[in-house]
Scaffold this active site. Structure first.
Site, PDB file in Angstrom:
ATOM      1  N   HIS A 122      -9.541  16.324 -10.046  1.00  0.00           N
ATOM      2  CA  HIS A 122      -9.084  15.389  -9.053  1.00  0.00           C
ATOM      3  C   HIS A 122      -9.469  15.905  -7.953  1.00  0.00           C
ATOM      4  CE1 HIS A 122      -6.328  11.566  -7.086  1.00  0.00           C
ATOM      5  NE2 HIS A 122      -7.713  11.634  -7.312  1.00  0.00           N
ATOM      6  N   HIS A 129     -12.202  13.612  -3.919  1.00  0.00           N
ATOM      7  CA  HIS A 129     -13.618  12.539  -4.643  1.00  0.00           C
ATOM      8  C   HIS A 129     -14.742  13.111  -3.592  1.00  0.00           C
ATOM      9  CE1 HIS A 129     -10.935   9.573  -5.343  1.00  0.00           C
ATOM     10  NE2 HIS A 129      -9.462  10.163  -4.810  1.00  0.00           N
ATOM     11  N   HIS A 176      -5.580   5.576 -10.346  1.00  0.00           N
ATOM     12  CA  HIS A 176      -5.409   6.400  -9.155  1.00  0.00           C
ATOM     13  C   HIS A 176      -3.703   5.811  -9.384  1.00  0.00           C
ATOM     14  CE1 HIS A 176      -8.237   8.451  -7.655  1.00  0.00           C
ATOM     15  NE2 HIS A 176      -7.434   8.597  -6.272  1.00  0.00           N
ATOM     16  N   GLU A 213       1.138   6.474  -6.582  1.00  0.00           N
ATOM     17  CA  GLU A 213       0.543   7.803  -4.461  1.00  0.00           C
ATOM     18  C   GLU A 213       1.123   6.716  -3.182  1.00  0.00           C
ATOM     19  OE1 GLU A 213      -3.655   7.128  -3.480  1.00  0.00           O
ATOM     20  OE2 GLU A 213      -3.545   9.123  -2.338  1.00  0.00           O
ATOM     21  N   ASP A 250      -7.908  16.481  -4.137  1.00  0.00           N
ATOM     22  CA  ASP A 250      -8.267  15.479  -3.036  1.00  0.00           C
ATOM     23  C   ASP A 250      -9.507  15.063  -3.121  1.00  0.00           C
ATOM     24  OD1 ASP A 250      -7.801  12.232  -3.822  1.00  0.00           O
ATOM     25  OD2 ASP A 250      -5.944  12.502  -2.620  1.00  0.00           O
ATOM     26  N   ASP A 251      -9.881  15.139  -1.673  1.00  0.00           N
ATOM     27  CA  ASP A 251      -9.887  14.929  -0.306  1.00  0.00           C
ATOM     28  C   ASP A 251     -10.026  16.313   0.664  1.00  0.00           C
ATOM     29  OD1 ASP A 251     -11.483  11.860  -1.004  1.00  0.00           O
ATOM     30  OD2 ASP A 251      -9.077  11.548   0.068  1.00  0.00           O
TER      31      ASP A 251
END
Ligand code: ADE
Ligand code: ZN
Length: 334
Positions: A13, A15, A192, A195, A273-274
């Site tokens: 996961h 991006h 997703h 969250e 994630d980011d």
């Protein structure tokens, strides 16, 4: 000295646009004459203050990637970094909507990213796959368009379909058709949920999207029955603790449910994630969770094994990755 060998890592996961190092965004912004001063401060850090402004900063930073070569460089940079942290496998979420906004076709976008992944693999042996995502707050028509593009332009490294974006907008029922099409075409699916939304959001994703993997999913901890369902159905959570702390879902890592979920028998993986937006990396996720909850080498190996078992890759690749993972144990400790 249990840390004498690095645990092989795997990520499900991340991006890719959210993994762009600020230095690279600044360099490409200068090349293309794009103004990114609203999202990058003088010290080269992304500027955002909550989930909404994070999503906006992410959109602006993405806008500097305009050519297949830009995307190749982004993917190569990210996969080299992952490999340097001991990762043997990485799945990236790719966003055809963001590429389109920057003027790039789906095919050129994917070919650019694939070229960068291949370059990183040649030098580091890291394996990678792509999961095309639709953006929830762009609506169901846009999400269906993405799945049609993916199916109409098959690429061996695009093996999954997913849903990201603002979980607070649009019910999963709106995306059921897109997910049905993806599953029928043989793509792995993930969404997703759990969250910013609570247990009901997780249940709705399971019911309407029929996914076996969930992005985050951590707020399932608030509902005992749902936890039991995750365990019984062997749903794999793509847990991103650093992201959840940065975005204020939890205040401190010690209050994050990742350890409790695992103890309850839920299958969990660790993810970034980011990463530069949240001041993290995959390596930091493994080490901070390990330190906070006192995990052993074998606990970390289990997490990587779960990720490889749930990866959207072909079986020969999975088996090769599992052999690489298990061989880490056989290195004598210093
Ligand atoms: N897109 C990029 N990062 C995201 C996140 N943490 N949640 C939902 N959508 C995203
Ligand atoms: Zn995400």
């Amino acid at each position: 000295m249990s840390d004498a060998i690095t645990v092989p890592k795997a990520e499900l996961h991340c991006h890719i646009e959210g993994a762009a190092p600020p230095t690279l965004v600044k360099r490409l912004a200068e090349k293309h004459g794009t103004d990114v001063s609203s999202v990058l401060n003088g010290s080269g850090k992304y500027i955002w203050s909550d989930f909404t402004t994070f999503l906006k900063a992410y959109d602006t930073a993405s806008s500097v990637f305009k050519t297949p070569a830009d995307y190749a460089l982004l993917a190569e940079t990210y996969f080299r970094m992952l490999a340097a942290e001991g990762a043997i496998y990485g799945e990236i979420f790719i966003s055809p909507d963001h590429a389109k906004a920057a003027g790039l076709s789906y095919r050129s976008y994917v070919e650019g990213l694939a070229a960068g992944m291949e370059r990183a693999k040649t030098d580091t042996a890291i394996e990678g796959r792509m999961i095309a995502i639709g953006v929830r707050h762009f609506g169901s028509a846009s999400v269906e368009r993405i799945v049609k593009e993916v199916i109409g332009n098959p690429h061996p490294l695009v093996t999954g379909f997913g849903l990201a974006g603002d979980e607070r907008s649009g019910h999963p029922a709106n995306f059921a058709k897109a997910f049905r099409m993806a599953a029928e075409a043989g793509l792995g699916t993930t969404a997703h949920a759990g969250e910013f939304g609570g247990p009901d959001s997780v249940t709705a994703a399971l019911e309407f999207l029929r996914v076996k993997r969930l992005g985050h999913g951590v707020r399932a901890i608030e509902d005992k029955e749902l936890l039991k369902r995750l365990v019984d159905e062997e749903i794999v959570l793509e847990v991103c603790p650093g992201s959840n702390i940065a975005l204020g879902v939890y205040t401190h890592l010690r209050f994050h449910p990742v350890n409790m979920l695992r103890k309850e028998g839920v299958k969990i993986t660790l993810n970034s994630d980011d990463p530069p937006f949240f001041g993290t990396t995959l390596g930091k996720e493994y080490s901070s969770v390990t330190e906070t909850f006192g995990w052993s080498f074998d606990d970390q190996m289990d997490v990587t094994r779960t990720a490889i078992e749930a990866a959207f890759c072909d079986e020969p690749t999975r088996n090769r990755l599992l052999v690489r993972l298990e061989s880490a144990k056989q290195v004598p400790m210093a």
